[in-house]
Design a protein around this motif. Structure first.
Motif, PDB file in Angstrom:
ATOM      1  N   PHE A 319       0.838  -1.136   0.132  1.00 44.02           N
ATOM      2  CA  PHE A 319      -0.206   0.034  -0.060  1.00 44.02           C
ATOM      3  C   PHE A 319       0.872   1.223  -0.062  1.00 44.02           C
ATOM      4  N   GLY A 320       2.018   1.254   0.719  1.00 45.96           N
ATOM      5  CA  GLY A 320       2.804   2.252   0.842  1.00 45.96           C
ATOM      6  C   GLY A 320       3.475   2.639  -0.494  1.00 45.96           C
ATOM      7  N   CYS A 321       3.910   1.397  -1.373  1.00 38.49           N
ATOM      8  CA  CYS A 321       4.156   1.425  -2.675  1.00 38.49           C
ATOM      9  C   CYS A 321       3.142   2.006  -3.724  1.00 38.49           C
ATOM     10  N   SER A 322       1.967   1.828  -3.438  1.00 45.75           N
ATOM     11  CA  SER A 322       0.924   2.054  -4.296  1.00 45.75           C
ATOM     12  C   SER A 322       0.616   3.567  -4.254  1.00 45.75           C
ATOM     13  N   LEU A 323       0.705   4.252  -3.026  1.00 49.80           N
ATOM     14  CA  LEU A 323       0.627   5.425  -2.701  1.00 49.80           C
ATOM     15  C   LEU A 323       1.719   6.321  -3.253  1.00 49.80           C
ATOM     16  N   ALA A 324       3.002   6.059  -3.271  1.00 53.49           N
ATOM     17  CA  ALA A 324       4.176   6.360  -3.865  1.00 53.49           C
ATOM     18  C   ALA A 324       3.808   6.514  -5.366  1.00 53.49           C
ATOM     19  N   VAL A 326       1.121   6.589  -7.195  1.00 48.60           N
ATOM     20  CA  VAL A 326       0.249   7.576  -7.493  1.00 48.60           C
ATOM     21  C   VAL A 326       0.554   8.851  -7.614  1.00 48.60           C
ATOM     22  N   VAL A 327       1.529   9.005  -6.607  1.00 51.45           N
ATOM     23  CA  VAL A 327       2.041  10.455  -6.418  1.00 51.45           C
ATOM     24  C   VAL A 327       2.884  10.710  -7.540  1.00 51.45           C
ATOM     25  N   SER A 404      -3.495  -5.370  -3.011  1.00 55.88           N
ATOM     26  CA  SER A 404      -2.417  -4.318  -3.106  1.00 55.88           C
ATOM     27  C   SER A 404      -1.113  -4.689  -3.931  1.00 55.88           C
ATOM     28  N   SER A 407      -2.178  -3.927  -7.242  1.00 55.46           N
ATOM     29  CA  SER A 407      -2.192  -2.532  -7.586  1.00 55.46           C
ATOM     30  C   SER A 407      -0.752  -2.012  -7.698  1.00 55.46           C
ATOM     31  N   VAL A 408       0.278  -2.393  -7.138  1.00 57.77           N
ATOM     32  CA  VAL A 408       1.580  -2.212  -7.224  1.00 57.77           C
ATOM     33  C   VAL A 408       1.865  -2.381  -8.721  1.00 57.77           C
ATOM     34  N   LEU A 411       0.035  -0.031 -11.192  1.00 52.28           N
ATOM     35  CA  LEU A 411       0.310   1.381 -11.286  1.00 52.28           C
ATOM     36  C   LEU A 411       1.892   1.639 -11.663  1.00 52.28           C
TER      37      LEU A 411
END
Length: 695
Positions: A319-324, A326-327, A404, A407-408, A411
């Motif tokens: 999830f942390g990698c996914s947020l990164a 997305v940014v 997740s 998701s990675v 993305l």
């Protein structure tokens, strides 16, 4: 067993003595005897052909101990007639001996309420004990048939001395001294009778589309052919029946544990159930696990699934990698001013639908993870309802791990495939990056069908089996997992259309130049309609199968509901492709009817809500969630997607389906609790021609 003319016939007589007779050929007088078999092997072979000792043998009569009477109360046991069962039962009444004292009326009210609750519990337990005893008697008959079939299939010649009363020649070799020495094992080695095979038929073992068609014309039973396949199928069915029966007995035993402190009188029934559990365990270990008690008990009582901390760790990492990522995508789009690029429209028409498929899939998995979390929190037995093998069901952490991780990957592929302008040198896009969406789809499909024990194989196999049963809906009996999966597909119509776009784009389109002109036209539009209709048509077939099977007469209306959705879907699609006032009126009217019909069915039939005279107005008598407003919010959810865009509509439909999933299983769980269903009903392999004939 024959060795070059010498025949050794090992058998067990009615008295339980193991003998070996040799034929009197000339070779027998010259050649030495073969080495004797191990005693354990002979005992094991004999035990397999031994008559089934039964699960409900007569227990020793124990005189019940008299309860110590208190000086304040007196307990009377009265025999009463059970109106529902038509049998005599026992009711307990507590007499308070100091009712004339101050406050005595409150004590009388207390003991009266206590008697009512105790008699309810006692009656329920008594009924369940009678039920498991009847089940045990049926398993006795099934085991008699299985052992007789085992004898007939494995060694019909060797068992003839045990079952043929006229064959008395072998008894002449029985020595009186040996007979006295083995007198304790007479009952142990009594052979099973083959007479039972004359009164049974074997139930159809495999449910396939071909067998379903045959059963329509020839019935659901078949004659015995005495082959090993029949024996294996019957053994497997009875093995599963023993597992479920053992689970039922364990739940009944736990029920006693929960009530023994409050209702000590119920413990007189405990010994009967406990001994029945021991007999079930012993029979299961002997007949289905080759005497391996450790294996048998691990099958009957699987260990509870342990939560792994590494799963939680990787969920956080992904999830942390996914947020990164997305940014990084947002920064990349802004820095390169891609929103104002000339290739933006072409990108949205080709690449965006390809990656949207994974977005829908991840969102659906996240909603399922939320469902599992709340099912677990509010103790909805989703594992039993879906029929997962104990210990294999996915928790919300495992579902989040899968979603997740996907998701990675998605993305990362989007970030590497953000190019919106052609390469001026090659006049095309990079082939490797353009193939990334196809590669992701291929990886997901290969993992799903992978036969190796990785990535939750039991769950993947369960999913594929349910998918196959959905495809062959008319030929299989519809179970809850089947129609539940089909309902999920009705909320993923856009995902199925994007799969169609994958096939067209990479099969006939020019993906190097992002040219999807071949994915247009009348043929493609017809296929689009067919793809959208398939999930609803599967549900129509499933409902009709349940209706024709006599399980539920309301399934005819349920089929009509899905058929109205098909009509509305086709009308809307045609109206979008060919705008016109007439088609617009037809599409609006059919869509309105289908929306009202579907909404009513979801709330009333699937969720069990909108009960006017219930304890919770306009809901239902029993609720799991403590806050009733959640139910009213959920009932408004189906109207959210009326005028949204395609992608937003698809996302909201997935969210709506996630809400439906929770309340649908909540209602199913409460129905199971109300009907005391905690174990599955397993079909037995044999049926007796004359049910009144106890053999």
């Amino acid at each position: 067993m024959c060795h070059r003319g010498r025949c050794d016939c090992s058998f067990t007589t009615g008295s339980g003595v193991s003998l070996t007779q040799q034929s009197r050929s000339p070779e027998n007088q010259v050649n030495p005897l073969p080495p004797p078999l191990k005693a354990t092997s002979l005992k094991r072979r004999g035990s397999l052909f031994r008559a089934f000792s039964g699960l409900t043998s007569r227990y020793g009569n124990r005189s019940p101990k008299k309860d110590k009477e208190d000086e304040v109360i007196l307990v009377n046991a009265m025999h009463i007639a059970d109106e529902e069962q038509g049998e005599d039962g026992r009711s307990y009444q507590t007499i308070f001996l100091r009712s004339s004292e101050e406050g005595g009326e409150h004590e009388l009210a207390f003991f009266s309420r206590l008697d009512d609750e105790f008699n309810k519990v006692a009656k329920f337990y008594r009924d369940k004990v009678e039920e498991v005893v009847k089940d045990a008697e049926e398993l006795n008959r099934q085991m008699d048939a299985l052992i007789a079939l085992r004898i007939k299939v494995n060694d019909p010649a060797a068992v003839s001395p045990f079952t043929n009363q006229r064959n008395t020649g072998y008894r002449e070799v029985i020595h009186e001294e040996h007979q006295e020495k083995r007198s304790d094992d007479v009952r142990e080695y009594q052979m099973a009778s083959l007479e039972v095979l004359n009164h049974i038929k074997i139930n159809t073992t495999a449910e396939t589309p071909l067998s379903a068609i045959k059963n329509v014309f020839h019935g659901s039973k078949s004659d015995l052919h005495f082959n090993k396949k029949e024996l294996g199928d019957a053994k497997e069915k009875l093995k599963q029946a023993f597992i479920e029966f053992h689970e039922k007995l364990r739940l009944l035993k736990n029920y006693v544990f929960l009530n023994q402190l409050a209702f000590s009188k119920m413990m007189k029934k405990y010994d009967k159930v406990a001994k029945l559990i021991e007999r079930v365990e012993s029979a299961f270990v002997k007949h289905f696990c080759n005497g391996n008690r450790h294996q048998g008990m691990s099958t009957l009582k699987p260990n509870a699934k342990r939560k792994r901390h590494r799963d939680t760790f990787f969920v956080g990492c992904f999830f942390g990698c996914s947020l990164a990522l997305v940014v990084a995508i947002i920064v990349n789009v802004h820095a390169r001013d891609l929103l104002n690029s000339r290739g933006r429209t072409q990108y949205m028409n080709t690449i965006f639908p390809l990656y949207s498929l994974f977005g829908f899939l991840v969102l659906h998995m996240l909603m399922y993870a939320a469902n599992v979390y709340y099912w677990t929190r509010y103790r909805v037995n989703y594992s039993f309802i879906f029929g997962f093998k104990p210990g294999t069901e996915l928790g919300y952490t495992e579902v989040l791990l899968l979603s997740s991780g996907l998701s990675v990957l998605t993305l990362a592929a989007v970030l590497s495939n953000l190019e919106m302008e052609l390469d001026p040198n090659t006049k095309s896009y990079k082939e490797l990056t353009e193939l990334l969406p196809l590669g992701l789809v291929t990886v997901v499909i290969l993992i799903t069908v992978c036969p190796f024990n990785i990535f939750y194989r039991a769950n993947r196999f369960f999913l594929l089996v349910c998918l196959w049963r959905c495809i062959c809906a008319p030929f299989y009996a519809t179970t809850l997992p089947d129609f539940f999966l089909a309902d999920q597909f009705t909320s993923q119509v856009q995902l199925l259309r994007y799969l169609q776009f994958y096939v067209c784009y990479y099969g006939w389109g020019d993906f190097k130049n992002r040219n999807a002109e071949t994915c247009k036209g009348s043929v493609y539009n017809v296929i689009t309609i067919v793809i959208a209709v398939i999930p609803y048509w599967i549900r129509v077939l499933q409902c009709m199968r349940r209706f024709l099977g006599g399980h539920d007469s309301t399934q005819a209306l349920n089929a009509l509901k899905y058929f109205s959705t098909i009509v509305a879907l086709v009308a809307r699609t045609i109206q979008t492709q060919r705008p016109g006032i007439t088609l617009q009126i037809i599409a609006g009217s059919t869509s309105g009817f289908a929306t009202v019909f579907n909404t009513y069915w979801d709330m009333v039939m699937d969720w069990g809500l909108l009960c006017k005279n219930s304890e919770n107005p306009w809901l239902r008598d029993k609720l799991i969630l403590p806050n009733r407003s959640i139910y009213f919010i959920a009932m408004d959810a189906p109207f959210l997607h009326a005028n949204a865009l395609i992608a937003l509509v698809a996302c909201l439909e997935i969210i709506r389906r996630g809400l439906w999933n929770f309340f649908r299983l909540e209602n199913e769980h409460l129905n199971n609790v109300g009907k005391f269903r905690a174990v599955k009903s397993v079909p037995l392999p044999f049926s007796y021609e004359n049910e009144d004939n106890n053999i």
